[in-house]
Design a protein around this motif. Structure first.
Motif, PDB file in Angstrom:
ATOM      1  N   ASP A 232       0.832  -1.214   0.000  1.00 31.44           N
ATOM      2  CA  ASP A 232       0.000   0.000   0.000  1.00 31.44           C
ATOM      3  C   ASP A 232       0.863   1.259   0.000  1.00 31.44           C
ATOM      4  O   ASP A 232       0.541   2.244  -0.656  1.00 31.44           O
ATOM      5  N   ASP A 233       1.987   1.224   0.727  1.00 33.62           N
ATOM      6  CA  ASP A 233       2.854   2.409   0.788  1.00 33.62           C
ATOM      7  C   ASP A 233       3.479   2.722  -0.569  1.00 33.62           C
ATOM      8  O   ASP A 233       3.581   3.861  -0.976  1.00 33.62           O
ATOM      9  N   TYR A 234       3.914   1.663  -1.274  1.00 36.45           N
ATOM     10  CA  TYR A 234       4.569   1.900  -2.563  1.00 36.45           C
ATOM     11  C   TYR A 234       3.572   2.400  -3.616  1.00 36.45           C
ATOM     12  O   TYR A 234       3.916   3.206  -4.469  1.00 36.45           O
ATOM     13  N   GLN A 235       2.346   1.885  -3.577  1.00 32.13           N
ATOM     14  CA  GLN A 235       1.318   2.277  -4.563  1.00 32.13           C
ATOM     15  C   GLN A 235       1.849   2.178  -5.999  1.00 32.13           C
ATOM     16  O   GLN A 235       1.600   3.055  -6.816  1.00 32.13           O
ATOM     17  N   LEU A 236       2.595   1.119  -6.275  1.00 33.01           N
ATOM     18  CA  LEU A 236       3.229   1.017  -7.594  1.00 33.01           C
ATOM     19  C   LEU A 236       2.458   0.092  -8.529  1.00 33.01           C
ATOM     20  O   LEU A 236       2.483   0.251  -9.734  1.00 33.01           O
ATOM     21  N   VAL A 237       1.810  -0.903  -7.938  1.00 37.83           N
ATOM     22  CA  VAL A 237       1.275  -1.987  -8.773  1.00 37.83           C
ATOM     23  C   VAL A 237      -0.211  -1.792  -9.068  1.00 37.83           C
ATOM     24  O   VAL A 237      -0.988  -1.443  -8.192  1.00 37.83           O
ATOM     25  N   GLY A 238      -0.562  -1.991 -10.321  1.00 41.32           N
ATOM     26  CA  GLY A 238      -1.949  -2.090 -10.764  1.00 41.32           C
ATOM     27  C   GLY A 238      -1.926  -3.098 -11.895  1.00 41.32           C
ATOM     28  O   GLY A 238      -0.856  -3.361 -12.455  1.00 41.32           O
ATOM     29  N   PHE A 239      -3.050  -3.693 -12.230  1.00 38.04           N
ATOM     30  CA  PHE A 239      -3.046  -4.728 -13.276  1.00 38.04           C
ATOM     31  C   PHE A 239      -4.000  -4.374 -14.412  1.00 38.04           C
ATOM     32  O   PHE A 239      -5.078  -3.817 -14.168  1.00 38.04           O
TER      33      PHE A 239
END
Ligand SMILES: Nc1nc2c(ncn2[C@@H]2O[C@H](COP(=O)(O)OP(=O)(O)OP(=O)(O)O)[C@@H](O)[C@H]2O)c(=O)[nH]1
Ligand SMILES: [Mg+2]
Length: 340
Positions: A232-239
């Motif tokens: 959640d902190d990185y908020q980097l990944v989405g698909f």
């Protein structure tokens, strides 16, 4: 040696069986239908004869079996050896690519890679190979595939997100994460959350409840919480959801990839065959549904059977029209030939 100018393209990564090779072939067919010249480069030494047309194949340099036999290695060690060997022999790859792409640099390339995760989590050879391709002016985006089956199990989903994040940090390329095989999702029973929850990877703390109920993962409560907070902190990944046979999700992904690499495709004036109506999809609005995640959920999960049935009817009608057209043309041809 002929010097090339690089090319635009994709490097396809993901764990074993995520659908990388199928995607490469599907994207090859899709781009070919769009009139974009494309080459698939096989970097998987375990598969000397991939199912797609392949003019450049790591197996010409080394195969997994050779590495195992000659160095007494097991399959995992031999795979790493092969990729290190490719890095050491980068000149070979450079020369072959220059022959393939030529001097114009107008080709498009797709690299198929092995499913061994170390290659894009912590082993450095693939990363350095990509770096050298960058020096050759290759403008690549990483397409990282994760099997959509993972969203049916909280711990598997979290591990897939962590792997995707690791790949993003390791490869240092424009990066698109893909949930593959979404056409199979309807067969896995009801989803714990909407598809959008999993594609947006927002607030994974909702998954903690499920994790803490499962005796396998409940033992690691604090670790689960820390991992979820890290993601959640990185908020980097989405698909991006994808079914290879579905031209709407393929087109949406291609548009994202082109945006990520800066690729602009100007079709030639020559007429391009378009048996599946993909060109009209490229130029105009998306057919059937828009490709938004909610639409994808409706098409592939909630109302899959209805859509499948409607598509089957559409294909049957198209086949009937084609058959009538061909009959009329061939009938005429035959008559013309008889008259000559
Ligand atoms: N239904 C469906 N099946 C798919 C799709 N993509 C791949 N598959 C199937 O998934 C299986 C694995 O696909 P591959 O393309 O070989 O996967 P891979 O990632 O290349 O596997 P490795 O190279 O062994 O790591 C095959 O049986 C494919 O037919 C998809 O979009 N939908
Ligand atoms: Mg493969």
């Amino acid at each position: 040696m002929k010097k090339g100018k690089g090319a635009f393209g994709q490097i396809v990564t993901g764990p074993p069986g995520a659908g990388k090779t199928t995607y490469c072939y599907g994207m090859y067919q899709f781009l070919t239908a769009l009139g974009r010249p494309v080459h698939i480069i096989n970097l998987d030494p375990a598969v000397p004869n991939p199912p797609y047309p392949c003019k450049l194949n790591i197996s010409e340099l080394i195969t997994l079996d050779q590495a195992m036999d000659e160095h007494g290695l097991g399959p995992n060690g031999a795979m790493l050896y092969c990729i290190e060997y490719l890095e050491e022999n980068f000149d070979w790859l450079e020369e072959k690519l220059n022959e393939l792409i030529g001097q114009d640099g107008d080709g498009y390339v797709i690299f198929d890679t092995p499913g061994q995760v170390e290659l894009w989590t912590n082993h450095e050879s693939l990363k350095r190979i990509i770096g050298r391709l960058g020096q050759m002016e290759y403008k690549l985006a990483a397409v990282h595939l994760s099997d959509a089956h993972y969203i049916t199990d909280a711990s598997k989903f979290i591990s897939a997100v962590l792997l995707a994040m690791r790949a993003m940090l390791q490869l240092e390329l424009p990066h698109i994460n893909v949930l593959s095989k979404i056409d199979l999702l309807a067969g896995y029973g009801p989803l714990p959350f909407d598809l959008k929850y999993f594609t947006e990877v927002q607030d994974l703390s909702y998954l903690l409840g499920t994790l803490n109920k499962d005796p396998r993962s409940a033992r690691y409560r604090r670790l689960n919480k820390a991992l979820v907070e890290l993601i959640d902190d990185y908020q980097l990944v989405g698909f991006e959801p994808l079914a290879v046979e579905d031209k709407t999700t393929m087109m949406k992904l291609l548009r994202l990839l082109d945006k990520a690499t800066g690729y602009v495709f100007i079709p030639s004036d020559t007429e391009v065959p378009d048996p599946n109506g993909m060109l009209s999809t490229a130029a105009g609005p998306m057919p059937a549904y828009l490709g938004d995640v909610d639409d994808v959920q409706e098409r592939w999960v909630d109302r899959k059977e209805e859509y499948d049935e409607a598509e089957r009817e559409e294909w049957a009608m198209e086949a009937e029209i084609r058959a009538r057209k061909e009959e009329a043309e061939f009938g005429q041809d035959r008559r013309t030939r008889r008259a000559m």
